[in-house]
Design a protein around this motif. Structure first.
Motif, PDB file in Angstrom:
ATOM      1  N   LEU A  17       0.819  -1.213   0.000  1.00 14.22           N
ATOM      2  CA  LEU A  17       0.000   0.000   0.000  1.00 14.22           C
ATOM      3  C   LEU A  17       0.851   1.260   0.000  1.00 14.22           C
ATOM      4  CD1 LEU A  17      -2.959  -0.944   2.363  1.00 14.22           C
ATOM      5  CD2 LEU A  17      -2.932  -0.807  -0.133  1.00 14.22           C
ATOM      6  N   SER A  18       1.998   1.224   0.660  1.00 15.90           N
ATOM      7  CA  SER A  18       2.854   2.414   0.626  1.00 15.90           C
ATOM      8  C   SER A  18       3.418   2.635  -0.767  1.00 15.90           C
ATOM      9  CB  SER A  18       3.975   2.336   1.664  1.00 15.90           C
ATOM     10  OG  SER A  18       4.889   1.335   1.338  1.00 15.90           O
ATOM     11  N   ARG A  19       3.642   1.575  -1.523  1.00 13.33           N
ATOM     12  CA  ARG A  19       4.132   1.713  -2.905  1.00 13.33           C
ATOM     13  C   ARG A  19       3.016   2.200  -3.819  1.00 13.33           C
ATOM     14  NH1 ARG A  19       6.924   3.754  -5.543  1.00 13.33           N
ATOM     15  NH2 ARG A  19       8.522   3.032  -4.155  1.00 13.33           N
ATOM     16  N   VAL A  20       1.888   1.508  -3.815  1.00 17.68           N
ATOM     17  CA  VAL A  20       0.834   1.868  -4.757  1.00 17.68           C
ATOM     18  C   VAL A  20       0.086   3.124  -4.332  1.00 17.68           C
ATOM     19  CG1 VAL A  20       0.559  -0.480  -5.636  1.00 17.68           C
ATOM     20  CG2 VAL A  20      -0.892   0.306  -3.751  1.00 17.68           C
ATOM     21  N   SER A  25       3.538   7.123  -7.956  1.00 19.73           N
ATOM     22  CA  SER A  25       3.090   5.840  -8.500  1.00 19.73           C
ATOM     23  C   SER A  25       1.677   5.956  -9.047  1.00 19.73           C
ATOM     24  CB  SER A  25       3.134   4.752  -7.427  1.00 19.73           C
ATOM     25  OG  SER A  25       4.457   4.519  -7.018  1.00 19.73           O
ATOM     26  N   VAL A  26       0.811   6.600  -8.288  1.00 17.16           N
ATOM     27  CA  VAL A  26      -0.576   6.783  -8.726  1.00 17.16           C
ATOM     28  C   VAL A  26      -0.615   7.599 -10.015  1.00 17.16           C
ATOM     29  CG1 VAL A  26      -2.763   7.919  -8.132  1.00 17.16           C
ATOM     30  CG2 VAL A  26      -1.592   6.492  -6.441  1.00 17.16           C
ATOM     31  N   LEU A  27       0.183   8.655 -10.103  1.00 20.92           N
ATOM     32  CA  LEU A  27       0.187   9.488 -11.299  1.00 20.92           C
ATOM     33  C   LEU A  27       0.774   8.766 -12.511  1.00 20.92           C
ATOM     34  CD1 LEU A  27       1.105  12.938  -9.722  1.00 20.92           C
ATOM     35  CD2 LEU A  27      -1.120  12.191 -10.594  1.00 20.92           C
ATOM     36  N   VAL A  28       1.799   7.951 -12.304  1.00 23.67           N
ATOM     37  CA  VAL A  28       2.371   7.175 -13.410  1.00 23.67           C
ATOM     38  C   VAL A  28       1.351   6.159 -13.916  1.00 23.67           C
ATOM     39  CG1 VAL A  28       4.097   5.414 -14.000  1.00 23.67           C
ATOM     40  CG2 VAL A  28       4.796   7.497 -12.811  1.00 23.67           C
ATOM     41  N   VAL A  29       0.687   5.460 -13.004  1.00 18.54           N
ATOM     42  CA  VAL A  29      -0.325   4.480 -13.408  1.00 18.54           C
ATOM     43  C   VAL A  29      -1.457   5.170 -14.162  1.00 18.54           C
ATOM     44  CG1 VAL A  29      -2.118   2.916 -12.519  1.00 18.54           C
ATOM     45  CG2 VAL A  29       0.222   2.772 -11.642  1.00 18.54           C
ATOM     46  N   THR A  30      -1.874   6.335 -13.697  1.00 13.99           N
ATOM     47  CA  THR A  30      -2.929   7.089 -14.368  1.00 13.99           C
ATOM     48  C   THR A  30      -2.491   7.487 -15.773  1.00 13.99           C
ATOM     49  OG1 THR A  30      -3.767   7.925 -12.261  1.00 13.99           O
ATOM     50  CG2 THR A  30      -4.392   9.134 -14.237  1.00 13.99           C
ATOM     51  N   ALA A  31      -1.288   8.028 -15.895  1.00 15.04           N
ATOM     52  CA  ALA A  31      -0.787   8.461 -17.211  1.00 15.04           C
ATOM     53  C   ALA A  31      -0.678   7.287 -18.174  1.00 15.04           C
ATOM     54  CB  ALA A  31       0.566   9.155 -17.061  1.00 15.04           C
ATOM     55  N   GLN A  88      -2.949  -2.752 -14.991  1.00 17.03           N
ATOM     56  CA  GLN A  88      -4.280  -2.423 -15.516  1.00 17.03           C
ATOM     57  C   GLN A  88      -5.348  -2.653 -14.454  1.00 17.03           C
ATOM     58  OE1 GLN A  88      -5.249  -1.005 -18.285  1.00 17.03           O
ATOM     59  NE2 GLN A  88      -3.421  -1.109 -19.522  1.00 17.03           N
ATOM     60  N   SER A  89      -5.198  -3.699 -13.664  1.00 19.47           N
ATOM     61  CA  SER A  89      -6.191  -3.989 -12.619  1.00 19.47           C
ATOM     62  C   SER A  89      -6.167  -2.931 -11.521  1.00 19.47           C
ATOM     63  CB  SER A  89      -5.958  -5.380 -12.019  1.00 19.47           C
ATOM     64  OG  SER A  89      -4.840  -5.390 -11.151  1.00 19.47           O
ATOM     65  N   PHE A  90      -5.061  -2.207 -11.396  1.00 22.19           N
ATOM     66  CA  PHE A  90      -4.936  -1.146 -10.388  1.00 22.19           C
ATOM     67  C   PHE A  90      -5.559   0.167 -10.869  1.00 22.19           C
ATOM     68  CE2 PHE A  90      -2.046   1.975  -8.131  1.00 22.19           C
ATOM     69  CZ  PHE A  90      -2.711   1.881  -6.926  1.00 22.19           C
ATOM     70  N   ARG A  91      -5.821   0.280 -12.154  1.00 19.63           N
ATOM     71  CA  ARG A  91      -6.389   1.522 -12.713  1.00 19.63           C
ATOM     72  C   ARG A  91      -7.737   1.876 -12.102  1.00 19.63           C
ATOM     73  NH1 ARG A  91      -7.062   1.608 -18.792  1.00 19.63           N
ATOM     74  NH2 ARG A  91      -7.762   3.690 -18.305  1.00 19.63           N
ATOM     75  N   GLU A  92      -8.605   0.896 -11.926  1.00 26.52           N
ATOM     76  CA  GLU A  92      -9.953   1.186 -11.412  1.00 26.52           C
ATOM     77  C   GLU A  92      -9.926   1.766 -10.001  1.00 26.52           C
ATOM     78  OE1 GLU A  92     -14.099   1.645 -11.468  1.00 26.52           O
ATOM     79  OE2 GLU A  92     -12.577   1.510 -13.032  1.00 26.52           O
ATOM     80  N   PRO A  93      -9.212   1.160  -9.046  1.00 25.72           N
ATOM     81  CA  PRO A  93      -9.150   1.790  -7.721  1.00 25.72           C
ATOM     82  C   PRO A  93      -8.544   3.200  -7.770  1.00 25.72           C
ATOM     83  CG  PRO A  93      -8.288  -0.440  -7.609  1.00 25.72           C
ATOM     84  CD  PRO A  93      -8.556  -0.147  -9.053  1.00 25.72           C
ATOM     85  N   VAL A  94      -7.543   3.409  -8.627  1.00 24.56           N
ATOM     86  CA  VAL A  94      -6.933   4.739  -8.763  1.00 24.56           C
ATOM     87  C   VAL A  94      -7.949   5.734  -9.315  1.00 24.56           C
ATOM     88  CG1 VAL A  94      -5.211   6.056 -10.080  1.00 24.56           C
ATOM     89  CG2 VAL A  94      -4.560   3.936  -8.944  1.00 24.56           C
ATOM     90  N   ARG A  95      -8.700   5.297 -10.313  1.00 24.73           N
ATOM     91  CA  ARG A  95      -9.733   6.156 -10.902  1.00 24.73           C
ATOM     92  C   ARG A  95     -10.781   6.537  -9.867  1.00 24.73           C
ATOM     93  NH1 ARG A  95     -14.590   5.900 -13.282  1.00 24.73           N
ATOM     94  NH2 ARG A  95     -14.862   3.686 -12.890  1.00 24.73           N
ATOM     95  N   LEU A  96     -11.213   5.579  -9.063  1.00 28.53           N
ATOM     96  CA  LEU A  96     -12.206   5.844  -8.031  1.00 28.53           C
ATOM     97  C   LEU A  96     -11.669   6.815  -6.969  1.00 28.53           C
ATOM     98  CD1 LEU A  96     -13.780   2.298  -7.575  1.00 28.53           C
ATOM     99  CD2 LEU A  96     -14.773   4.300  -8.723  1.00 28.53           C
TER     100      LEU A  96
END
Length: 122
Positions: A17-20, A25-31, A88-96
């Motif tokens: 959780l500290s990494r993601v 990290s959140v901004l890179v995954v979003t981009a 890709q599976s992490f995108r949805e929680p980040v989007r929310l």
């Protein structure tokens, strides 16, 4: 009172959780979620992040299996980054989380102003 069972995986969960949950990290995954594949300098410009911080973030995301790094044998070297299926599976929680932040900006601003007023009054 009964003792709560210990969580044997809590230290590992905290590590993940500290990494993601890290800002970059959140901004890179979003981009990468919006752009499928990006080169290092594209990400750097897009995010306004330092070269060192982007390198560290990409390396950790790659280590955790969220980002795939592809290097092409060209001169100069061409390196591209993309989300893995796990990423890709992490995108949805980040989007929310992003939507939650947008929906609550006014509430957060009001709470901060209230806190700051109380702090100044003390």
């Amino acid at each position: 009172m009964a003792e709560r069972p210990k969580c044997p995986d809590c230290p590992r969960i905290q590590e993940v959780l500290s990494r993601v949950g890290d800002k970059w990290s959140v901004l890179v995954v979003t981009a990468l979620g919006y752009n499928d594949v990006m080169r290092f300098n594209e990400l750097k410009r897009h995010l306004g992040i330092s070269q060192r911080m982007l390198s560290l973030t990409l390396r950790e995301l790659e280590r955790d299996g969220l980002v795939r790094r592809t290097q092409y044998p060209t001169i100069p070297p061409k390196v591209e980054y993309a989300l893995t299926p796990l990423g890709q599976s992490f995108r949805e929680p980040v989007r929310l989380m992003g939507y939650w932040a947008m929906d609550n900006l006014a509430n957060i601003d009001a709470a901060r102003a209230n806190f700051d007023e109380r702090s100044e009054a003390s």
